[in-house]
Design a protein around this motif. Structure first.
Motif, PDB file in Angstrom:
ATOM      1  N   ARG A  23       0.803  -1.165  -0.150  1.00  0.00           N
ATOM      2  CA  ARG A  23       0.100   0.129  -0.060  1.00  0.00           C
ATOM      3  C   ARG A  23       0.833   1.324   0.060  1.00  0.00           C
ATOM      4  NH1 ARG A  23      -2.319   3.404   3.636  1.00  0.00           N
ATOM      5  NH2 ARG A  23      -4.520   4.090   3.170  1.00  0.00           N
ATOM      6  N   VAL A  24       1.543   1.485  -1.288  1.00  0.00           N
ATOM      7  CA  VAL A  24       2.293   2.655  -1.402  1.00  0.00           C
ATOM      8  C   VAL A  24       1.657   4.042  -1.646  1.00  0.00           C
ATOM      9  CG1 VAL A  24       4.513   3.647  -2.540  1.00  0.00           C
ATOM     10  CG2 VAL A  24       3.887   1.081  -2.460  1.00  0.00           C
ATOM     11  N   PHE A  48       4.153  13.300 -11.997  1.00  0.00           N
ATOM     12  CA  PHE A  48       3.567  12.542 -10.935  1.00  0.00           C
ATOM     13  C   PHE A  48       2.717  11.107 -11.530  1.00  0.00           C
ATOM     14  CE2 PHE A  48       5.035  16.052  -8.708  1.00  0.00           C
ATOM     15  CZ  PHE A  48       5.907  15.633  -7.865  1.00  0.00           C
ATOM     16  N   ASP A  49       2.209  11.153 -12.680  1.00  0.00           N
ATOM     17  CA  ASP A  49       1.674  10.200 -13.295  1.00  0.00           C
ATOM     18  C   ASP A  49       2.521   9.036 -13.914  1.00  0.00           C
ATOM     19  OD1 ASP A  49      -0.663   8.786 -15.190  1.00  0.00           O
ATOM     20  OD2 ASP A  49       0.946   9.355 -16.608  1.00  0.00           O
ATOM     21  N   LEU A  50       3.685   9.605 -14.331  1.00  0.00           N
ATOM     22  CA  LEU A  50       4.857   8.650 -14.565  1.00  0.00           C
ATOM     23  C   LEU A  50       5.310   7.867 -13.228  1.00  0.00           C
ATOM     24  CD1 LEU A  50       6.921   7.627 -16.588  1.00  0.00           C
ATOM     25  CD2 LEU A  50       8.421   9.598 -16.113  1.00  0.00           C
ATOM     26  N   LEU A  51       5.529   8.625 -12.373  1.00  0.00           N
ATOM     27  CA  LEU A  51       5.896   8.192 -11.156  1.00  0.00           C
ATOM     28  C   LEU A  51       5.008   7.074 -10.785  1.00  0.00           C
ATOM     29  CD1 LEU A  51       7.971   7.722  -8.619  1.00  0.00           C
ATOM     30  CD2 LEU A  51       6.900   9.893  -7.530  1.00  0.00           C
ATOM     31  N   ARG A  52       3.528   7.209 -10.752  1.00  0.00           N
ATOM     32  CA  ARG A  52       2.616   6.277 -10.374  1.00  0.00           C
ATOM     33  C   ARG A  52       2.672   5.008 -11.315  1.00  0.00           C
ATOM     34  NH1 ARG A  52      -0.174   2.747  -9.821  1.00  0.00           N
ATOM     35  NH2 ARG A  52      -2.249   2.645  -9.263  1.00  0.00           N
ATOM     36  N   LEU A  65      -1.557   3.735  -3.915  1.00  0.00           N
ATOM     37  CA  LEU A  65      -2.764   4.470  -3.685  1.00  0.00           C
ATOM     38  C   LEU A  65      -2.074   5.812  -4.031  1.00  0.00           C
ATOM     39  CD1 LEU A  65      -4.813   3.599  -0.622  1.00  0.00           C
ATOM     40  CD2 LEU A  65      -5.659   3.690  -3.045  1.00  0.00           C
ATOM     41  N   TYR A  66      -2.622   6.630  -5.098  1.00  0.00           N
ATOM     42  CA  TYR A  66      -2.185   7.916  -5.544  1.00  0.00           C
ATOM     43  C   TYR A  66      -3.453   8.746  -5.381  1.00  0.00           C
ATOM     44  CZ  TYR A  66      -1.055  11.614  -8.900  1.00  0.00           C
ATOM     45  OH  TYR A  66      -0.904  12.866  -9.505  1.00  0.00           O
ATOM     46  N   ALA A  67      -3.244   9.795  -4.626  1.00  0.00           N
ATOM     47  CA  ALA A  67      -4.438  10.795  -4.427  1.00  0.00           C
ATOM     48  C   ALA A  67      -3.858  12.139  -4.890  1.00  0.00           C
ATOM     49  CB  ALA A  67      -4.654  10.998  -2.908  1.00  0.00           C
ATOM     50  N   ARG A  68      -4.776  12.655  -5.550  1.00  0.00           N
ATOM     51  CA  ARG A  68      -4.793  14.092  -6.118  1.00  0.00           C
ATOM     52  C   ARG A  68      -5.800  15.005  -6.137  1.00  0.00           C
ATOM     53  NH1 ARG A  68      -3.896  14.516 -12.199  1.00  0.00           N
ATOM     54  NH2 ARG A  68      -6.135  14.509 -12.213  1.00  0.00           N
ATOM     55  N   ASN A  69      -5.790  15.911  -5.276  1.00  0.00           N
ATOM     56  CA  ASN A  69      -7.185  16.735  -4.844  1.00  0.00           C
ATOM     57  C   ASN A  69      -7.598  17.507  -5.790  1.00  0.00           C
ATOM     58  OD1 ASN A  69      -4.723  18.531  -4.009  1.00  0.00           O
ATOM     59  ND2 ASN A  69      -6.278  19.915  -3.529  1.00  0.00           N
ATOM     60  N   ILE A  70      -8.876  17.969  -5.807  1.00  0.00           N
ATOM     61  CA  ILE A  70      -9.281  19.216  -6.446  1.00  0.00           C
ATOM     62  C   ILE A  70      -9.634  20.229  -5.539  1.00  0.00           C
ATOM     63  CG2 ILE A  70     -11.380  19.735  -8.068  1.00  0.00           C
ATOM     64  CD1 ILE A  70      -9.583  17.957  -9.514  1.00  0.00           C
TER      65      ILE A  70
END
Ligand code: AMP
Ligand code: ZN
Length: 435
Positions: A23-24, A48-52, A65-70
């Motif tokens: 669970r990174v 950060f998409d590339l890193l994901r 688990l990659y979170a990006r807020n709005i």
């Protein structure tokens, strides 16, 4: 596979050691949605998409688990909604849809989690209450302020001298602040402004608390990676770090802090709305630049270095991708080459990864095709599968999908199927073939 990332907090290339490899967790500060994104805003989205994608490759797609807020409430949003005479929600939904469609065209996958500020208010109020109860925040004149003097090690991330930090904070002079560096967690709303009820009166959150609360709510107290553009280092990330660790009894907010450098125009000026030197992603796509070309251009420099945008960069990137497309058109991907993986694992060294890709195109096209897919770079359609009408329908369907308009996306797929054209959604985007 060991991944090393430059950590702003330690000023060193640290090995990524996730607390739980199953669970990174990664959080990146996302857009404030009141206008179309410019190509500078696309840089962190793509990096950060590339890193994901790399993390998914290294740990398993389901173990990240990659979170990006709005950010869908803010003073600029309020001003823009008034200027256009529309409801705030109408404005923010419109620009969120544009953002997702524009980033989708650049091969940016949707993050695993997309928390919105307006639906995370209870988490923010809970964190503010904790900070008040622990003596790290105080109410004054309808506001709640964070007491910077109570945060041990304030300034550790940006390592700025206190007088410099104060010079920035003093921009927001206010008589109710105990100290000039204190910043707003909650501010009052007038009856005509949007607001939420709180123990401190009806109001709305400050920007920094938004991210701290959403990180705690959707990922946990301490995350593996926190990212954003260089301009967020101070004050935004410094304040996020201070609030979160004060609310969580000293727990670190993130193990690794990453910051992308600026995309510049004409030498050294940062592309930004306030300078007026912006070119929007939408305009570049309308000019006919393929999303894969724009992504390749964005990844051509190392993410921490400045990247100067211009027509030469676009022309070079297009020539390069066209060349690769001629060789790789029908190649079935195998696995990315060790050289490409090693370059990406070395603090996302994309110039070196792209050099490895060039070598792969000559020596091992199947590995090159896999490398392109891993990096999310779509080839422009070449050869017989070139048809601007079909490409336009695919783009419309992609826009419908990001807007979660499944009925419309199914309609387009079925209409093409009726013509004998099948769509395939892959990591590098949607491709089509004749049945
Ligand atoms: P904003 O919507 O202005 O908060 O910006 C969204 C993201 O884009 C943040 O991570 C910013 O740091 C980043 N950003 C804004 N301008 C640039 C630029 N010229 N180059 C690189 N990143 C940028
Ligand atoms: Zn943030």
């Amino acid at each position: 596979m060991e991944i090393r990332l430059y950590n702003t907090l330690t000023r060193a290339r640290d090995a990524l050691v996730p607390a739980d490899p199953a669970r990174v967790t990664m959080y990146v500060c996302g857009p404030t949605v009141y206008d179309r994104a410019h190509i500078g805003n696309a840089r962190p989205a793509v990096v950060f998409d590339l890193l994901r994608r790399l993390l998914g490759h290294a740990y398993g797609e389901d173990h990240v688990l990659y979170a990006r807020n709005i950010t869908d409430i803010d003073d600029k949003i309020m001003a823009r909604a008034i200027a256009e005479g529309i409801a705030i929600g109408t404005l923010t939904r419109r620009y969120e849809d544009f953002y997702l469609a524009d980033m989708g065209a650049l091969g940016v996958r949707r993050p695993d989690l997309e928390p919105h500020a307006t639906t995370s208010i209870p988490a923010m109020l809970a964190m503010i209450a904790t900070l008040v109860n622990k003596g790290h925040a105080y109410a004054a004149a309808g506001h709640v302020l964070f007491d910077v003097g109570t945060a041990a090690g304030y300034g550790q991330l940006s390592r700025r001298p206190m007088d410099e930090m104060l010079a920035v904070s003093r921009v927001e002079v206010a008589p109710y602040k105990r100290a000039p560096a204190d910043f707003v967690l909650w501010k009052p709303s007038s009856p005509d402004q949007p607001g939420w009820d709180s123990p401190w009166g009806r109001g709305r959150p400050g920007w920094h608390i938004e991210c701290s609360a959403m990180i705690a709510e959707c990922l946990g107290e301490t995350i593996d990676i926190h990212g954003g553009g260089l301009d967020l280092q101070f004050p935004h990330h410094e304040n996020e770090l201070a609030q979160s660790s004060c609310a969580h009894d000293g727990a670190a907010l993130a193990r690794i802090w990453m910051h992308n450098g600026f995309l510049t125009m004409a030498g050294d000026e940062k592309m930004s709305k306030s300078l007026g030197n912006v070119v929007s992603v939408g305009a570049l796509l309308d000019e006919g630049w393929h999303g894969g070309v724009l992504r390749l251009a964005l990844l051509s420099a190392h993410y921490r270095q400045p990247l100067d945008w211009g027509s030469q960069l676009l022309a070079d990137s297009k020539a390069r991708l066209d060349r690769w497309g001629r060789t790789l058109g029908d190649v079935v991907p195998s696995a990315p080459s060790p050289a490409l993986l090693a370059a990406l694992a070395d603090d996302l060294n994309t110039p070196q990864a792209l050099a490895a890709l060039s070598a792969d195109v000559r020596a091992d096209p199947a590995a090159a095709a896999a490398g392109l897919a891993l990096m999310g770079i779509a080839l422009p359609y070449t050869g017989e599968n070139t048809d601007t009408r079909i490409d336009a329908l695919i783009a419309e369907r992609t826009a419908a999908r990001v807007a979660r308009n499944w009925a419309e996306s199914d309609r387009i797929r079925d209409a093409l199927l009726a013509e004998g054209i099948a769509l395939e959604d892959g990591p590098a985007g949607t491709v089509w073939r004749r049945l």
